[in-house]
Design a protein around this motif. Structure first.
Motif, short mmCIF file in Angstrom:
data_model
loop_
_atom_site.label_atom_id
_atom_site.label_comp_id
_atom_site.label_asym_id
_atom_site.label_seq_id
_atom_site.Cartn_x
_atom_site.Cartn_y
_atom_site.Cartn_z
N ASN A 202 4.48 -4.89 -36.83
CA ASN A 202 5.51 -3.94 -36.43
C ASN A 202 5.97 -3.11 -37.63
OD1 ASN A 202 7.47 -2.66 -34.80
ND2 ASN A 202 9.03 -4.11 -35.46
N GLN A 411 9.56 1.67 -32.02
CA GLN A 411 8.41 1.99 -31.18
C GLN A 411 7.59 0.75 -30.88
OE1 GLN A 411 6.20 5.13 -33.11
NE2 GLN A 411 7.98 6.47 -33.22
N THR A 413 8.52 -1.79 -29.20
CA THR A 413 9.33 -2.99 -29.02
C THR A 413 10.08 -2.89 -27.69
OG1 THR A 413 11.40 -2.20 -30.00
CG2 THR A 413 9.69 -2.97 -31.52
N GLU A 414 10.72 -3.97 -27.30
CA GLU A 414 11.50 -3.95 -26.06
C GLU A 414 12.71 -3.04 -26.15
OE1 GLU A 414 13.95 -7.64 -25.44
OE2 GLU A 414 12.79 -8.33 -27.19
N TYR A 415 13.06 -2.60 -27.36
CA TYR A 415 14.23 -1.76 -27.55
C TYR A 415 13.88 -0.27 -27.61
CZ TYR A 415 15.66 -6.40 -28.92
OH TYR A 415 15.87 -7.75 -28.94
N GLU A 416 12.60 0.05 -27.49
CA GLU A 416 12.19 1.45 -27.50
C GLU A 416 12.86 2.17 -26.33
OE1 GLU A 416 8.11 4.19 -27.67
OE2 GLU A 416 7.97 2.03 -27.32
N LYS A 465 21.92 -4.42 -31.89
CA LYS A 465 22.07 -3.90 -30.53
C LYS A 465 23.51 -4.17 -30.08
CE LYS A 465 20.02 -5.95 -26.95
NZ LYS A 465 21.06 -6.26 -25.93
#
Length: 652
Positions: A202, A411, A413-416, A465
């Motif tokens: 990553n 980019q 990732t689940e947070y994109e 987050k």
């Protein structure tokens, strides 16, 4: 005279010059003292020099650590010197080689040259070895006169780790000669296996995606260590460029050294990555660790600081057991290159070793020239004179760089897709530093050494987050910088002198105002003191009032995300990304990539209007030249304080 007596006589004769380790003195026939020396997280710090500040420094440098090596070798009859990764990147010398000079076939990297000069026996990769791409890595390693290993990075994956096509040899078996207590020489096979956090996929996606893949550290060790034993290894040492974290293994752990140490067949473990020291009180409460004994899961272990600050040492008393060897006892320590006094003064305990300096002298001089000349340009002045009263260009460029970096890191990732905000604070903003203690970089060229003026601390980038409600409370905490102002007051004192500027976070990506007529919601240490207070008004995202339930990513640093300053929403529990890069490095990369940066303050925050109210704000006298261009406030000069600060009147 027997060989045993001869050896004892030699040791006695040298005792006045060298304090031998007890293992070397006590070893009997078929017993030997084996010493393992570790450097870790050097990050190209060959010279004791801070290139950002452009001055010598006594707390870093392989040239200083090297001074410990001869002493360490003299204290023991058998010794190995091993590096634990993160040597190619991390200071301006590394950037100079990568971005400016380059690495052609046959070129020698200065840190590799320095390591060669010291006779390193082996190394593993750290995550930062991938920062400049695989071609740069391969050309750099080509000059190493020692093996470099890494077991969990593969060009292609097989059915099991042992069937992978690894980027580098997963391990090396050194045929090492040891002298026992009777003076007899024996051959011993030492297996060294290396690991790197799988998160590199990553962190350096742009270099690695489609080229290599990463495996879990512990899974890989469980596959390879039995193979190493079958190949005849007498002892296996894990070179774990992975920090000390939880004791329970989870797939893909970044800090996996504790469950790694529990793998059957590993005799000792070298750790790093965390830039900390083990054994030390830092790890006193960690499961699976014994700080007094220097063990992880019962295995001898060490972590030797960072940037050459310490030499990690594991001493093993080993005994020949049938056809093999076993560890009888051990000691572990991290030996520093300096001491720190009660007044925090630094006293070096060693001097630099000339052959190490010589190995990188040319590149050191070239790096000095590099940090002193432009790596980019700014078309707006970067100053912090008004950073505490208005949106500010010196904070803006930090926020811009953090946002640019975290957008890349999110980019894949689940947070994109979550909106990214950025929180940054002014570090040089007068106060106890005095009236000259401000950032001030003129329009035009930006040199690397200017970056230390923009960002004082070697923090690393992190992201948390949070919800919209936590964004508001984060800003409420930050607004404790200001005194409560009575509407209609004349020349009231604006700033709370007890509030440090590094806790005044400005949030980019949202717009808001600060209502100074309200009391602060939070106290000096972040404690809730006025639950109903609401200084933050008109808080909006994309022009709409912020939804308290909406999720956001906030780019920040390890201090804030670790709970520093007690900001709502900023904690290890909300952290979703721990970057391997320092904020300074990110700013340099941002400037290099953009060429010309335009860090004009966009005026996304301001004070809520208070008709007929004025406040007094103090800043450096040199700020007067910028007073007319401060966004969102009306400023006029109001004399000078007794301590040399310029006073300005702000009409709210």
């Amino acid at each position: 005279m027997s060989m045993s007596l001869s050896r004892r006589g030699f040791l006695a004769g040298t005792a006045g010059f060298v304090a031998l380790h007890p293992f070397s003195l006590r070893a009997a026939a078929n017993q030997a003292h084996l010493r393992i020396m570790e450097t870790t997280d050097l990050h190209v710090h060959v010279f004791p020099y801070d290139y950002y500040a452009d001055r010598p420094i006594d707390t870093v440098g392989l040239a200083r650590t090297a001074a410990l090596i001869d002493d360490v070798r003299a204290e023991a009859t058998n010794a190995l010197l091993i590096d634990n990764g993160d040597f190619l990147q991390g200071n301006p010398m590394g950037d100079y080689i990568a971005y400016e000079r380059g690495m052609k076939e046959g070129d020698m990297h200065p840190v590799i040259a320095a390591m060669n000069a010291l006779g390193f026996d082996a190394s593993t990769l750290g995550n930062h070895e991938f920062n400049y791409g695989l071609s740069f890595l391969e050309k750099s390693l080509a000059g190493a006169k020692f093996p470099v290993v890494c077991a969990n990075i593969a060009k292609s994956l097989g059915a099991s780790p042992t069937e992978d096509e690894t980027l580098l040899p997963p391990y090396v078996i050194l045929d090492h000669s040891v002298t026992d207590g009777a003076g007899e020489s024996h051959q011993i096979k030492l297996g060294l296996i290396g690991f790197v956090p799988p998160q590199v996929m990553n962190w350096d996606r742009r270099h690695l995606e489609g080229n290599v893949m990463a495996r879990d550290i512990v899974e890989t060790a469980r596959a390879y260590v039995p193979q190493m034993r079958e190949a005849g290894c007498d002892l296996v040492v894990a070179l774990s460029h992975s920090g000390i974290g939880g004791a329970d293994h989870t797939d893909g752990m970044e800090n996996a050294s504790v469950p790694l140490a529990a793998v059957d067949g590993i005799d000792a473990i070298l750790t790093g990555h965390s830039h900390l020291v083990f054994p030390s009180s830092t790890y006193a409460e960690f499961a699976g660790l014994d700080v007094e004994q220097g063990t992880i899961m019962g295995k001898p272990a060490v972590m030797g600081g960072f940037w050459g600050s310490h030499m990690g040492l594991i001493d093993l008393m080993i005994e020949r057991d049938g056809s093999g060897w076993r560890v009888l006892s051990h000691t572990a320590e991290a030996r520093p290159i300096y001491t720190r006094g009660e007044d925090r003064s630094i006293t070096p305990t060693v001097e630099s070793v000339d052959k190490v300096l010589a190995a990188a002298e040319q590149e050191h001089q070239e790096t000095l020239a590099y940090v002193r000349r432009a790596v980019g340009k700014t078309d707006a002045p970067l100053h912090s004179y008004f950073a505490l009263v208005a949106d500010d260009p010196s904070v803006q460029i930090v926020s811009n760089a953090q946002t640019w970096y975290i957008e890349q890191m999110m980019q894949g990732t689940e947070y994109e897709g979550l909106p990214i905000l950025s929180a940054a604070a002014p570090f040089k903003a007068g106060g106890r530093g005095g009236p000259e203690y401000y950032t001030d970089v003129a329009v035009g060229d930006v040199a690397i050494k200017n970056v230390s003026d923009l960002y004082l601390y070697p923090n690393t980038v992190r992201a948390v987050k949070v919800t919209g409600a936590e964004v508001k409370d984060w800003l409420e905490r930050s607004a404790g910088m200001f005194n409560q102002i009575e509407p209609g007051a004349e020349d009231a004192t604006l700033l709370n002198p007890e509030f440090p500027s590094y806790n005044f976070d400005v949030m980019d990506g949202v717009t808001y105002q600060i209502d100074l007529s309200q009391p602060s919601k939070f106290g000096p240490k972040g404690e809730l003191i006025n639950p109903e207070a609401s200084r933050i008004v008109n808080l909006a995202y994309n022009g709409e009032p912020i939804d308290p339930a909406q999720e956001f990513i906030i780019a920040s640093n390890n201090y804030r995300a670790g709970g520093g300053g007690s900001f709502p929403g900023a904690s290890p529990e909300t952290t979703v990304f721990e970057g391997p890069d320092t904020n300074r490095d990110v700013i340099v990369r941002y400037i290099v990539e953009k060429g010309t940066v335009s860090p004009r303050a966009d005026g996304n925050w301001s004070f809520a209007p208070m008709e007929g109210t004025t406040v007094i704000f103090e800043t450096g006298p040199a700020g007067a030249q910028y007073a007319d261009g401060v966004p969102g406030v009306t400023i006029e000069e109001a004399g000078q304080s007794d301590s040399g600060f310029a006073r300005f009147r702000i009409s709210l």
